[in-house]
Design a protein around this motif. Structure first.
Motif, short mmCIF file in Angstrom:
data_model
loop_
_atom_site.label_atom_id
_atom_site.label_comp_id
_atom_site.label_asym_id
_atom_site.label_seq_id
_atom_site.Cartn_x
_atom_site.Cartn_y
_atom_site.Cartn_z
N SER A 140 15.60 44.39 34.60
CA SER A 140 15.54 44.62 36.13
C SER A 140 14.60 45.57 36.93
CB SER A 140 17.28 44.92 35.89
OG SER A 140 16.82 46.55 35.53
N LEU B 70 22.55 40.11 39.48
CA LEU B 70 24.07 40.09 40.21
C LEU B 70 25.10 39.66 39.21
CD1 LEU B 70 23.95 39.46 43.80
CD2 LEU B 70 23.38 41.39 42.53
N HIS B 71 24.38 39.22 37.92
CA HIS B 71 24.89 38.73 36.52
C HIS B 71 24.73 39.78 35.38
CE1 HIS B 71 25.90 35.02 38.76
NE2 HIS B 71 24.83 35.07 38.87
N ARG C 44 26.92 46.44 35.69
CA ARG C 44 27.62 46.59 37.48
C ARG C 44 27.07 47.66 37.65
NH1 ARG C 44 33.41 49.62 36.67
NH2 ARG C 44 33.31 51.30 35.71
N GLN D 276 23.64 46.20 38.76
CA GLN D 276 24.13 45.10 40.46
C GLN D 276 24.58 46.54 41.47
OE1 GLN D 276 28.41 42.54 39.88
NE2 GLN D 276 27.89 43.23 37.69
N LEU E 125 21.62 46.25 44.69
CA LEU E 125 22.37 45.03 45.62
C LEU E 125 22.51 46.25 46.63
CD1 LEU E 125 26.34 44.23 45.07
CD2 LEU E 125 24.38 43.14 46.13
N ASP F 34 35.10 43.15 39.84
CA ASP F 34 34.45 43.76 40.97
C ASP F 34 34.84 45.01 41.38
OD1 ASP F 34 32.45 42.03 40.58
OD2 ASP F 34 32.62 41.24 42.80
N ILE G 271 30.86 48.11 44.10
CA ILE G 271 29.97 46.71 44.17
C ILE G 271 31.22 45.76 44.86
CG2 ILE G 271 29.79 44.90 42.78
CD1 ILE G 271 28.48 46.88 42.39
N LYS H 7 28.98 44.53 48.75
CA LYS H 7 28.99 42.97 48.69
C LYS H 7 29.42 42.62 50.43
CE LYS H 7 29.21 41.36 44.33
NZ LYS H 7 29.38 40.19 43.20
#
Length: 777
Positions: A321, A351-352, A355, A358, A362, A389, A393, A397
């Motif tokens: 990542s 995003l998969h 966390r 993520q 994000l 989530d 997170i 979002k």
């Protein structure tokens, strides 16, 4: 009989001794082959008996016992226990002939060399001798330990060791030499010039395995010497695909800084381009090979600038990542606006993952969406909140959803946010309400629809939802000061069941601010507020006092309203909070200044002074409405990510939203195009097929001097004829490798399969055998 018994006893005794020896032999063999039943758990036994036995094991003549003692010490280090008392006993084994023992000794010395520098200096000669060892691991570990001894007096010795290892045949040793450069620099900064020369030499290295560490040393010692990068820029671009993952990150970070100083801004007007890809989803197959592999030609990019974008594009498919984020950084800060869309799908793919990843992704997406929201509009559904989530997170979002809101998708966003408001999680619901408010402020044409939806929430059973709705409604009503009397009346009716102080204070503020439109309702609201004044929160009391002052400034002749306001002021006069007492004192003097006071004045001077004060008070009275009821500027609900765009994408400072130690912002684009001829160099002949990869043997990844670039690489001559008797000469292998190949009769080639066949229509001369060479990958 006695003789028979004695022989039987002797036989039994001998059998017992033999059985003991056999069992000991089995245990020893099991230890040698790693089959010990107790595994490695016994090394963590910290009993005093075991600790006393370590010193005896280290002084033993048997390698097995030394290994057990060293493993026990390493186990203690892993548990955080101080075992520096064994340093003299461990140093004695630094010259052991057993490779495994020397590795463990080096690991121990790396941990405690700084605490025992005097004893560590005793083994410097051993380290220097190990620099010439046949095993590349021993050479690398010797340099690693030597550079880890934090004694300034040995910095010249460390420098000499680095110079020796920088031309080593093994890329692993050269990589270790590059790692030792920052250590030597921190130990003795006066050696900077010599270290810069070493870095200059190492930048010529053609090993993708090594170059990442070299650039790391460059960033630590001389990050501003970008002139050293000129002749190697194109090579670094081509080596990106072959470097290790962390090397790719370091290389792209350096090339980003270099490109910002050597190329012109591809987006001088910062205009927004209508993207054809907006309608594509994250998993669509509509992208053609041409759109993926070629850059937009509408911009006159420098060829080197285009090469960086083209060579970094395949890394968007990396499993790491951090690599994907580094490529996104390249495209966001360097690519034309029309090509920046290529970073959106790889970021969505991240995003998969976990966390933690993520959150970082994000945060970067939210920052990019503040400036270029069109990049993520086609992927709106990917930012819908899942039930699993966590809070950090969810908030990011929803923030991204409000940033990418447009006329075409705002209806779906509001419908999704309305579902979030129904959540039993109060924090989640209030965050959704704030997101609805940001959508209404960002798109004024949708403010009416958002207000109607928020007004329905006033009768919710969730106090937090009601309170947050009132606060957001207050902000939205300020955007439309006209025609809001009906909504304020509905808010006032809800005062009976609203208990949250901030919500009640917001309603009282709205009633006072727009009291000229509520002539029949506002005085009654003040009357009801005066009854509960003593039980209200401090923030509500302040707004009740303000409400009374605003009403009295509009109806200064209303005797009932005057008495009601004085009653509120008298209650505030004895309040425990000094802010409330001060506010009441201020407004009493400001609003009730015209009240007549019967005072006997005998002194004319005092009477003149009093008349002057009355004149000043009359000025305040005439401008009282303008003071209390002036138009308030409508609030601008900013995204939580505002301000993060001043940091570089992918940096820790961006995630934390403040500049951390060591952060350096990107340089500004040059106003005039720099000279591109500085990148013209023999280094352009570098080819990934020319370099034989590998580091498992010293014959792999050899160091190729820059002078070899003058000759055309032999791997390009696919259809030429080769002399099989002198084929080794074209391979340029070392003498040791050539002798080895001549003895074994084997040709050591990696990843290349050779097929020989006779050349047709050619008659070779006598005593010569020519073969045609075809290369297949």
């Amino acid at each position: 009989m006695s003789e028979y018994l004695s022989k039987a006893a002797a036989f039994a005794q001998n059998a017992a001794k033999l059985s003991k020896k056999v069992s000991e032999g089995i245990v020893e063999n099991a230890r040698e082959f790693g089959l010990e039943a107790t595994s490695s758990g016994h090394y963590f036994d910290t009993s005093e008996e075991k600790m006393r036995d370590i010193k005896r094991q280290l002084d033993s003549r048997h390698d097995r016992e030394k290994m057990d003692g060293l493993k026990r010490l390493i186990a203690m280090i892993s548990k955080g226990r101080d075992v520096s008392e064994f340093f003299p006993d461990v140093v004695k084994n630094v010259a052991s002939q057993n490779l495994e023992i020397r590795k463990l000794v080096y690991i121990y010395l790396l941990r405690y060399a700084e605490q025992e520098p005097d004893l560590a200096l005793l083994s410097i000669n051993t380290f220097q001798r190990d620099l010439t060892d046949q095993n590349q691991l021993i050479r690398a570990m010797a340099l690693r330990v030597m550079s880890g001894i934090r004694v300034p007096v040995i910095s010249p010795i460390v420098l000499l060791a680095i110079k020796k290892c920088m031309t080593d045949l093994s890329p692993y040793v050269r990589k270790t030499a590059a790692h030792a450069i920052p250590k030597c620099y921190s130990l003795d900064p006066s050696q900077k010039d010599a270290l810069v020369d070493i870095i200059t030499t190492l930048l010529n290295d053609n090993s993708p395995f090594t170059i990442g560490s070299v650039i790391t040393a460059f960033n630590e010692v001389c990050p501003d010497r970008l002139d050293l990068i000129h002749p190697h820029y194109r090579k670094f671009c081509r080596m990106l695909i072959d470097a290790d993952e962390w090397g790719q990150i370091v290389i792209m970070g350096l090339l980003l800084r270099y490109a910002r100083t050597q190329f012109l801004n591809p987006n001088p007007d910062n205009h927004r381009v209508a993207e054809k890809e907006k309608s594509k989803t994250v998993y669509s197959d509509e992208d053609s090979d041409e759109s993926d592999n070629s850059l937009d030609k509408s911009y006159a990019l420098d060829p080197d600038h285009e090469q960086l974008l083209r060579d970094s594009l395949p890394l968007l498919q990396s499993r790491n990542s951090a690599v994907v984020l580094s490529v996104a950084k390249i495209f966001y800060h360097l690519a034309p606006t029309a090509d920046a869309y290529k970073l959106s799908k790889p970021l969505i793919r991240l995003l998969h993952s976990h966390r933690e990843i993520q959150y970082v992704v994000l945060a970067n997406i939210a920052t990019m969406a503040t400036q270029r929201p069109y990049l993520f509009e086609p992927h709106l559904q990917q930012f819908f909140v899942r039930s699993t989530d966590p809070a950090f997170i969810r908030n990011l979002k929803m923030e991204i959803m409000t940033l990418v809101a447009t006329e075409s998708n705002i209806t779906g966003i509001l419908r999704e946010l309305q579902e979030y408001v129904k959540s039993p999680n109060k924090d989640f619901a209030t965050s959704a309400i704030r997101a609805i408010g940001r959508c209404a402020i960002g798109m004024p044409e949708m403010a009416e629809s958002c207000l109607n939806g928020l007004m329905k929430l006033l009768w919710s059973k969730n106090d937090a939802v009601v309170a947050e709705s009132v606060v957001v409604i207050k902000r939205l009503l300020q955007l439309r000061p006209q025609d809001n009397a009906d909504m304020i009346i509905q808010l006032a009716k809800a005062l009976d069941h609203i208990t949250v102080p901030m919500a009640r204070a917001s309603i009282f503020w709205l009633v006072g601010q727009y009291a000229q439109n509520l002539e029949k309702v506002a005085p009654d609201i003040l009357r009801k507020a005066a009854k509960t004044f003593t039980t209200e929160a401090d923030v509500v009391k302040l707004q009740i006092i303000n409400l009374g002052a605003k009403l009295l400034s509009l109806h200064s002749t209303d005797h009932t309203l005057n008495l009601l306001f004085q009653y509120v002021l008298n209650l505030a006069r004895y309040d425990l909070n000094y802010d409330i007492r001060d506010r009441a004192r201020l407004l009493r003097g400001l609003v009730l200044i015209s009240e007549k006071k019967e005072t006997n004045i005998d002194n004319m001077g005092v009477e003149g002074m009093l008349s002057k004060e009355l004149n000043e008070s009359s000025i305040l009275t005439n401008n009282l409405k303008q003071i209390l009821l002036c138009e308030k500027e409508a609030p601008s609900e900013e995204s939580p990510s505002v301000g993060r765009d001043r940091f570089t994408i992918g940096s820790m400072s961006l995630v934390l939203n403040y500049s951390v130690t060591g952060y350096k912002s990107l340089p500004d684009w040059p106003t005039e195009k720099p000279d591109g001829s500085v990148r013209e160099n023999l280094d352009d002949t570098w080819n990934r097929n020319q370099y034989i990869k590998g580091f498992g043997s010293d014959s792999f990844g050899r160091y190729i001097p820059p002078s070899t670039y003058d000759n055309k690489p032999v791997t390009k001559q696919y259809n030429d004829s080769y002399d099989s008797e002198h084929f080794y000469d074209s391979y340029e292998s070392s003498d040791d490798n050539r002798n080895h190949d001549e003895k074994t009769g084997k040709l050591n080639l990696l990843f290349i399969f050779f097929i020989y066949r006779k050349v047709p229509n050619k008659q070779p001369p006598e005593n010569k055998k020519y073969l045609h060479l075809e290369i297949k990958y």
